[in-house]
Design a protein around this motif. Structure first.
Motif, PDB file in Angstrom:
ATOM      1  N   MET A 160       0.859  -1.180   0.000  1.00  0.00           N
ATOM      2  CA  MET A 160       0.000   0.000   0.000  1.00  0.00           C
ATOM      3  C   MET A 160       0.900   1.236   0.000  1.00  0.00           C
ATOM      4  SD  MET A 160      -3.027   0.960   2.667  1.00  0.00           S
ATOM      5  CE  MET A 160      -4.258  -0.182   2.171  1.00  0.00           C
ATOM      6  N   ALA A 161       0.612   2.111  -0.867  1.00  0.00           N
ATOM      7  CA  ALA A 161       1.425   3.324  -1.000  1.00  0.00           C
ATOM      8  C   ALA A 161       1.136   4.268   0.153  1.00  0.00           C
ATOM      9  CB  ALA A 161       1.126   4.000  -2.331  1.00  0.00           C
ATOM     10  N   GLN A 162       2.101   5.118   0.423  1.00  0.00           N
ATOM     11  CA  GLN A 162       1.975   6.093   1.515  1.00  0.00           C
ATOM     12  C   GLN A 162       0.748   6.977   1.320  1.00  0.00           C
ATOM     13  OE1 GLN A 162       3.880   6.037   4.125  1.00  0.00           O
ATOM     14  NE2 GLN A 162       3.198   7.901   5.118  1.00  0.00           N
ATOM     15  N   SER A 163       0.468   7.406   0.102  1.00  0.00           N
ATOM     16  CA  SER A 163      -0.687   8.270  -0.150  1.00  0.00           C
ATOM     17  C   SER A 163      -2.008   7.527   0.090  1.00  0.00           C
ATOM     18  CB  SER A 163      -0.647   8.830  -1.575  1.00  0.00           C
ATOM     19  OG  SER A 163      -0.741   7.781  -2.504  1.00  0.00           O
ATOM     20  N   ASP A 164      -2.021   6.205  -0.156  1.00  0.00           N
ATOM     21  CA  ASP A 164      -3.226   5.416   0.117  1.00  0.00           C
ATOM     22  C   ASP A 164      -3.494   5.360   1.625  1.00  0.00           C
ATOM     23  OD1 ASP A 164      -3.576   4.941  -2.576  1.00  0.00           O
ATOM     24  OD2 ASP A 164      -2.672   2.936  -2.514  1.00  0.00           O
ATOM     25  N   ARG A 165      -2.458   5.191   2.395  1.00  0.00           N
ATOM     26  CA  ARG A 165      -2.606   5.138   3.860  1.00  0.00           C
ATOM     27  C   ARG A 165      -3.108   6.505   4.372  1.00  0.00           C
ATOM     28  NH1 ARG A 165      -0.501   0.653   6.027  1.00  0.00           N
ATOM     29  NH2 ARG A 165      -0.057   1.423   8.102  1.00  0.00           N
ATOM     30  N   HIS A 166      -2.529   7.549   3.831  1.00  0.00           N
ATOM     31  CA  HIS A 166      -2.951   8.897   4.248  1.00  0.00           C
ATOM     32  C   HIS A 166      -4.426   9.119   3.904  1.00  0.00           C
ATOM     33  CE1 HIS A 166      -2.856  13.147   5.103  1.00  0.00           C
ATOM     34  NE2 HIS A 166      -3.348  13.389   3.878  1.00  0.00           N
ATOM     35  N   GLU A 167      -4.839   8.752   2.721  1.00  0.00           N
ATOM     36  CA  GLU A 167      -6.240   8.906   2.318  1.00  0.00           C
ATOM     37  C   GLU A 167      -7.155   8.059   3.202  1.00  0.00           C
ATOM     38  OE1 GLU A 167      -9.132   8.182  -1.536  1.00  0.00           O
ATOM     39  OE2 GLU A 167      -6.961   8.391  -1.874  1.00  0.00           O
ATOM     40  N   ALA A 168      -6.727   6.855   3.523  1.00  0.00           N
ATOM     41  CA  ALA A 168      -7.519   5.987   4.406  1.00  0.00           C
ATOM     42  C   ALA A 168      -7.671   6.624   5.786  1.00  0.00           C
ATOM     43  CB  ALA A 168      -6.863   4.615   4.513  1.00  0.00           C
ATOM     44  N   ARG A 169      -6.580   7.192   6.320  1.00  0.00           N
ATOM     45  CA  ARG A 169      -6.645   7.858   7.635  1.00  0.00           C
ATOM     46  C   ARG A 169      -7.624   9.031   7.602  1.00  0.00           C
ATOM     47  NH1 ARG A 169      -1.140   6.595   8.467  1.00  0.00           N
ATOM     48  NH2 ARG A 169      -0.465   8.385   7.244  1.00  0.00           N
ATOM     49  N   VAL A 170      -7.593   9.801   6.544  1.00  0.00           N
ATOM     50  CA  VAL A 170      -8.487  10.956   6.407  1.00  0.00           C
ATOM     51  C   VAL A 170      -9.942  10.490   6.366  1.00  0.00           C
ATOM     52  CG1 VAL A 170      -9.187  12.821   4.859  1.00  0.00           C
ATOM     53  CG2 VAL A 170      -6.760  12.442   5.331  1.00  0.00           C
ATOM     54  N   ARG A 171     -10.209   9.431   5.603  1.00  0.00           N
ATOM     55  CA  ARG A 171     -11.577   8.905   5.518  1.00  0.00           C
ATOM     56  C   ARG A 171     -12.060   8.380   6.867  1.00  0.00           C
ATOM     57  NH1 ARG A 171     -12.044   5.496  -0.104  1.00  0.00           N
ATOM     58  NH2 ARG A 171     -11.770   7.282  -1.500  1.00  0.00           N
ATOM     59  N   VAL A 172     -11.204   7.606   7.529  1.00  0.00           N
ATOM     60  CA  VAL A 172     -11.577   7.048   8.834  1.00  0.00           C
ATOM     61  C   VAL A 172     -11.814   8.166   9.834  1.00  0.00           C
ATOM     62  CG1 VAL A 172     -10.718   5.700  10.795  1.00  0.00           C
ATOM     63  CG2 VAL A 172     -10.489   4.810   8.470  1.00  0.00           C
ATOM     64  N   ARG A 173     -10.922   9.156   9.843  1.00  0.00           N
ATOM     65  CA  ARG A 173     -11.089  10.286  10.759  1.00  0.00           C
ATOM     66  C   ARG A 173     -12.416  10.995  10.479  1.00  0.00           C
ATOM     67  NH1 ARG A 173      -6.482  13.785   9.978  1.00  0.00           N
ATOM     68  NH2 ARG A 173      -5.354  12.045  10.878  1.00  0.00           N
ATOM     69  N   GLY A 174     -12.757  11.203   9.215  1.00  0.00           N
ATOM     70  CA  GLY A 174     -14.029  11.835   8.858  1.00  0.00           C
ATOM     71  C   GLY A 174     -15.223  11.026   9.324  1.00  0.00           C
ATOM     72  N   GLN A 175     -15.139   9.712   9.166  1.00  0.00           N
ATOM     73  CA  GLN A 175     -16.230   8.838   9.619  1.00  0.00           C
ATOM     74  C   GLN A 175     -16.366   8.880  11.138  1.00  0.00           C
ATOM     75  OE1 GLN A 175     -15.040   5.108   7.935  1.00  0.00           O
ATOM     76  NE2 GLN A 175     -16.054   5.488   5.963  1.00  0.00           N
ATOM     77  N   LEU A 176     -15.244   8.881  11.838  1.00  0.00           N
ATOM     78  CA  LEU A 176     -15.283   8.941  13.304  1.00  0.00           C
ATOM     79  C   LEU A 176     -15.842  10.281  13.792  1.00  0.00           C
ATOM     80  CD1 LEU A 176     -11.911   7.196  14.204  1.00  0.00           C
ATOM     81  CD2 LEU A 176     -14.234   6.295  14.496  1.00  0.00           C
TER      82      LEU A 176
END
Length: 109
Positions: free
Chosen positions: A1-17
């Motif tokens: 998984m690329a670094q940008s994918d992890r960053h995007e996933a963190r942003v999405r999860v944070r938004g959902q939380l």
């Protein structure tokens, strides 16, 4: 998984939380408002009961002392059992501000 994918996933999860947290806070606020409304209604009911019991005690007192009616007869005419009529008369004959003290306790509970 690329670094940008992890960053995007963190942003999405944070938004959902954040959305979940906001929904929970809104629910908590609605619950708090309804509980407050219920508590106010209980206090209103308790005060009304105390006032009605005071009036009933005064009426029973007038029937039994002023009119000389036996308590069992006064209770029957008022649709009460004797035990309840005696309780109401005792409340009436208690300390001068007993009703106000009880009402004050109800208001502060």
């Amino acid at each position: 998984m690329a670094q940008s994918d992890r960053h995007e996933a963190r942003v999405r999860v944070r938004g959902q939380l954040i959305k979940r947290h906001e929904a929970l806070m809104a629910r908590e606020a609605r619950i708090r408002a309804e509980v407050l409304e219920a508590a106010a209604a209980i206090l209103t009911r308790d005060r009304a009961v105390l006032e009605a019991e005071a009036r009933l005690g005064q009426a029973l007192g007038a029937l039994t002392s002023t009119e000389g009616m036996p308590i069992d007869e006064a209770a029957e005419l008022c649709g009460l059992d004797v035990k309840e009529a005696k309780r109401l008369l005792r409340m009436r004959g208690g300390r001068p501000n007993q009703q106000q003290e009880v009402a004050g306790k109800v208001a502060h509970s």
